[in-house]
Design an enzyme around this catalytic site. Structure first.
Site, PDB file in Angstrom:
ATOM      1  N   HIS A 206       0.828  -1.203   0.000  1.00 48.18           N
ATOM      2  CA  HIS A 206       0.000   0.000   0.000  1.00 48.18           C
ATOM      3  C   HIS A 206       0.867   1.259   0.000  1.00 48.18           C
ATOM      4  CE1 HIS A 206      -3.265  -2.761   1.225  1.00 48.18           C
ATOM      5  NE2 HIS A 206      -4.055  -1.836   0.711  1.00 48.18           N
TER       6      HIS A 206
ATOM      7  N   LYS B  44      -0.661   4.743   4.568  1.00 48.56           N
ATOM      8  CA  LYS B  44      -1.551   3.799   5.256  1.00 48.56           C
ATOM      9  C   LYS B  44      -1.054   3.575   6.682  1.00 48.56           C
ATOM     10  CE  LYS B  44      -3.956  -0.614   4.745  1.00 48.56           C
ATOM     11  NZ  LYS B  44      -5.254   0.019   5.050  1.00 48.56           N
TER      12      LYS B  44
END
Length: 257
Positions: free
Chosen positions: A146, A150
């Site tokens: 990600h 995040k």
């Protein structure tokens, strides 16, 4: 026309929900919950509020892409007040207390909870379950990637995939999950399920579930290339949820998987 409320309206997916609802023929934006100023332009008749009760009073269904603390406030309001509206929740990183609130609220209103609103990820979960059950001697390793911003790790989606794999083998994930390896830790155990995280750049989301054996291996991949994959999926399941009875539903229920 279904009136939709958004919790997490200033987040990455929340802003996309606002845009996607402007184009939808069956649902429209009716209210947004904000903690700070809303930078996104919304129609003049949309209710902008920092009060969960006001939000619930203004809509037919709520879509929540926020943080655990905001979801906790939403669930508490549903439990303690007389205003009962369906909830689509995609927030991840819940504590045990917040998980319990989710269960309690689902006895009062229909709630669809999913760590990932992608239709492709829903199918991936089914494939992982099938492969894990069929290929019981294969080692399972999951890698998720990600963007640098995040905050939770591993991702809720990776944990859901790992849960699918563990359940297919009658294992308790908490007892077999490994999310870090360093030093002389010994050989891999038979039931071990590795769940590893990578963070960097602007990666929307990529999940790989590998099943490895001597002489062969299978890898199942899902890559999200645009965040409105999640917003469009959430709108789709919200339309499905508004007519349902109180219960805790999954995205598989909405898709008939």
């Amino acid at each position: 026309m279904i009136n939709v409320g958004i919790v997490g309206s200033t987040g990455r997916v929340g802003t996309l929900l606002i845009d996607d609802l402007k184009k939808d023929e069956e649902a429209k934006l009716a209210a947004v919950h904000v903690f700070d100023k809303l930078e996104k332009d919304v129609p003049e008749d949309v209710v902008i509020t920092n009060d969960m009760k006001t939000l619930l009073e203004s809509v037919d269904v709520v879509i929540d892409f926020s943080a655990p603390s905001a979801t906790e406030e939403l669930l508490t309001q549903v439990i303690e007040s007389d205003i009962k509206k369906p909830l689509v929740i995609a927030t991840t990183g819940f504590s045990k207390h917040q998980q319990n609130l989710l269960i309690e609220a689902s006895k009062l209103v229909p709630i669809l909870y999913s760590t990932n609103m992608s239709l492709g990820v829903a199918v991936l979960n089914k494939l992982v379950s099938l492969a894990s059950k069929t290929l019981k001697d294969f080692d399972i390793e999951i890698v998720e990637q990600h963007h640098r911003y995040k905050v939770d790790s591993p991702s809720g989606t990776a944990l859901t995939l790992a849960e699918s794999a563990a359940k297919a083998r009658d294992l308790e994930l908490d007892k077999v999950r490994v999310s870090g390896r360093d030093g002389e830790i010994g050989a891999r155990t038979k039931d071990e399920i590795g769940v590893m995280s990578l963070r960097g750049g602007d990666i929307v989301g990529r999940h790989t579930v590998g099943l490895y054996n001597d002489g062969e291996f299978i890898e199942l991949h899902h890559t999200a290339t645009a965040r409105n994959t999640f917003s469009k999926g959430a709108i789709r399941v919200a339309k499905w949820l508004v007519s349902k009875e109180p219960n805790l539903y999954s995205i598989n229920d909405a898709l008939g998987l």
